[in-house]
Motif scaffolding. Structure first.
Motif, PDB file in Angstrom:
ATOM      1  N   MET A 148       0.812  -1.296  -0.243  1.00 22.17           N
ATOM      2  CA  MET A 148       0.066   0.187  -0.107  1.00 22.17           C
ATOM      3  C   MET A 148       1.260   1.633   0.039  1.00 22.17           C
ATOM      4  O   MET A 148       0.069   2.634   0.214  1.00 22.17           O
ATOM      5  N   GLN A 149       1.854   0.989  -0.433  1.00 24.04           N
ATOM      6  CA  GLN A 149       2.972   2.027  -1.090  1.00 24.04           C
ATOM      7  C   GLN A 149       3.427   2.393  -2.331  1.00 24.04           C
ATOM      8  O   GLN A 149       3.268   1.329  -2.803  1.00 24.04           O
ATOM      9  N   PRO A 150       3.000   3.554  -2.150  1.00 23.38           N
ATOM     10  CA  PRO A 150       2.976   4.548  -3.611  1.00 23.38           C
ATOM     11  C   PRO A 150       4.240   3.714  -3.983  1.00 23.38           C
ATOM     12  O   PRO A 150       5.613   3.459  -3.158  1.00 23.38           O
ATOM     13  N   TRP A 151       5.002   3.467  -5.403  1.00 24.68           N
ATOM     14  CA  TRP A 151       6.254   2.875  -5.785  1.00 24.68           C
ATOM     15  C   TRP A 151       7.181   3.678  -6.168  1.00 24.68           C
ATOM     16  O   TRP A 151       7.880   3.392  -5.845  1.00 24.68           O
ATOM     17  N   GLN A 152       7.021   4.978  -5.857  1.00 25.21           N
ATOM     18  CA  GLN A 152       8.084   6.240  -5.869  1.00 25.21           C
ATOM     19  C   GLN A 152       7.769   6.505  -5.060  1.00 25.21           C
ATOM     20  O   GLN A 152       9.486   6.680  -5.102  1.00 25.21           O
ATOM     21  N   ASP A 153       7.623   5.699  -3.783  1.00 24.74           N
ATOM     22  CA  ASP A 153       8.613   5.913  -2.200  1.00 24.74           C
ATOM     23  C   ASP A 153       8.939   5.093  -2.188  1.00 24.74           C
ATOM     24  O   ASP A 153      10.196   5.029  -1.305  1.00 24.74           O
ATOM     25  N   VAL A 154       9.358   4.026  -2.355  1.00 23.28           N
ATOM     26  CA  VAL A 154       9.819   2.626  -2.290  1.00 23.28           C
ATOM     27  C   VAL A 154      11.624   2.927  -2.289  1.00 23.28           C
ATOM     28  O   VAL A 154      12.133   3.181  -3.339  1.00 23.28           O
ATOM     29  N   VAL A 155      12.342   3.038  -1.352  1.00 28.07           N
ATOM     30  CA  VAL A 155      13.574   3.310  -1.192  1.00 28.07           C
ATOM     31  C   VAL A 155      14.009   2.266  -2.420  1.00 28.07           C
ATOM     32  O   VAL A 155      14.077   0.874  -3.068  1.00 28.07           O
ATOM     33  N   ARG A 156      15.326   2.980  -3.239  1.00 27.17           N
ATOM     34  CA  ARG A 156      15.414   2.885  -4.457  1.00 27.17           C
ATOM     35  C   ARG A 156      16.330   1.333  -4.574  1.00 27.17           C
ATOM     36  O   ARG A 156      16.458   0.589  -5.144  1.00 27.17           O
ATOM     37  N   ALA A 157      17.837   2.102  -3.128  1.00 28.78           N
ATOM     38  CA  ALA A 157      18.218   1.047  -3.100  1.00 28.78           C
ATOM     39  C   ALA A 157      17.801  -0.806  -2.959  1.00 28.78           C
ATOM     40  O   ALA A 157      17.949  -1.587  -3.733  1.00 28.78           O
ATOM     41  N   GLU A 158      16.378  -0.744  -2.829  1.00 23.70           N
ATOM     42  CA  GLU A 158      15.840  -1.709  -2.252  1.00 23.70           C
ATOM     43  C   GLU A 158      15.337  -2.538  -3.319  1.00 23.70           C
ATOM     44  O   GLU A 158      14.963  -3.786  -3.550  1.00 23.70           O
ATOM     45  N   ALA A 184      10.785  -7.516  -1.398  1.00 18.39           N
ATOM     46  CA  ALA A 184      10.309  -6.537  -0.508  1.00 18.39           C
ATOM     47  C   ALA A 184      11.168  -6.894   1.048  1.00 18.39           C
ATOM     48  O   ALA A 184      10.714  -7.878   1.434  1.00 18.39           O
ATOM     49  N   PRO A 185      11.516  -5.729   1.815  1.00 17.03           N
ATOM     50  CA  PRO A 185      11.403  -5.913   3.185  1.00 17.03           C
ATOM     51  C   PRO A 185      10.408  -7.087   4.303  1.00 17.03           C
ATOM     52  O   PRO A 185       9.304  -6.463   3.974  1.00 17.03           O
ATOM     53  N   GLY A 186       9.881  -8.008   4.549  1.00 18.74           N
ATOM     54  CA  GLY A 186       9.054  -8.559   5.658  1.00 18.74           C
ATOM     55  C   GLY A 186       8.347  -8.950   4.084  1.00 18.74           C
ATOM     56  O   GLY A 186       7.681  -9.554   4.636  1.00 18.74           O
ATOM     57  N   GLY A 187       8.553  -8.926   3.099  1.00 15.28           N
ATOM     58  CA  GLY A 187       7.760  -9.475   2.341  1.00 15.28           C
ATOM     59  C   GLY A 187       7.982 -11.754   1.340  1.00 15.28           C
ATOM     60  O   GLY A 187       8.720 -11.594   1.895  1.00 15.28           O
ATOM     61  N   GLU A 188       7.262 -11.328   0.234  1.00 16.79           N
ATOM     62  CA  GLU A 188       8.199 -13.232  -0.286  1.00 16.79           C
ATOM     63  C   GLU A 188       8.465 -12.785  -1.924  1.00 16.79           C
ATOM     64  O   GLU A 188       8.611 -11.454  -1.942  1.00 16.79           O
ATOM     65  N   SER A 189       9.272 -13.678  -2.033  1.00 19.19           N
ATOM     66  CA  SER A 189       9.790 -13.302  -2.746  1.00 19.19           C
ATOM     67  C   SER A 189       9.456 -14.319  -4.039  1.00 19.19           C
ATOM     68  O   SER A 189       8.174 -14.731  -3.740  1.00 19.19           O
TER      69      SER A 189
END
Length: 196
Positions: A88-98, A111-116
């Motif tokens: 539920m975060q805007p993709w543009q706000d996701v940390v670029r390094a992640e 994603a941190p805490g997410g699934e692969s």
């Protein structure tokens, strides 16, 4: 079949979040899905209707099951990928390094805490194995209809066709789109339709 369009702002990472469907597009999408399903089934009658428990898939499955008087079997293994901290975060706000780390290894990263993708593929393979082990097959009672999400549809298709996990990653599938695979007694799959 892929679920109808969700009611979520463009550019939001919603993955496994239980967002509602877009009410302004639901009826038209359901009508198209019913017509596509009837056209591809021909005289066959579905044996089982499966669905992701997320509302956008479950609501479509409930509507599609009505003409066949089928219950809907919900299974969390059919849900969309969980994007952890990105949900539920805007993709543009996701940390670029992640995002860059994920791009370096899209199969095992995420994603941190997410699934692969590999974890999602594993749960989908487990769902399919359990369904087949229960003795449920098209040969024994008609086709199975699954209403899910783009990611799981692509990953399950890759698994059934014996492709690498990300083998179908870039294959487009529209909201309400239908894909059909057949699985023989030997477990080998064949793609019949994609995104019709």
């Amino acid at each position: 079949m892929r679920h109808p369009p969700p009611d979520v702002a463009e550019g939001i990472c919603y993955g496994s979040s239980d967002v509602p469907v877009d009410a302004t597009k639901l009826d038209a999408c359901l009508a198209t899905m019913r017509a596509r399903l009837a056209d591809r089934l021909g005289d066959a009658v579905p044996a089982v209707m499966h669905a992701s428990p997320l509302h956008r898939a479950r609501i479509a499955a409930l509507h599609l099951a009505l003409p066949y008087d089928l219950p809907v079997r919900e299974d969390a293994r059919l849900a969309e990928i969980h994007f952890g901290e990105w949900e539920m975060q805007p993709w543009q706000d996701v940390v670029r390094a992640e995002l860059e780390r994920w791009a370096e290894d899209p199969e095992h990263g995420g994603a941190p805490g997410g699934e692969s993708a590999a974890q999602v593929a594993s749960r989908l393979a487990a769902w399919l194995a359990a369904t087949r082990a229960a003795g449920e097959s098209a040969e024994s009672g008609g086709p199975h209809v699954v209403v899910a999400h783009a990611g799981p549809i692509r990953l399950l298709t890759a698994h059934v066709l014996g492709l690498p996990v990300l083998g179908c990653l870039r294959w487009p599938i529209a909201f309400g789109g239908l894909c059909r695979v057949t699985i023989g007694a030997d477990g080998r799959g064949q793609l019949v339709h994609w995104n019709v």
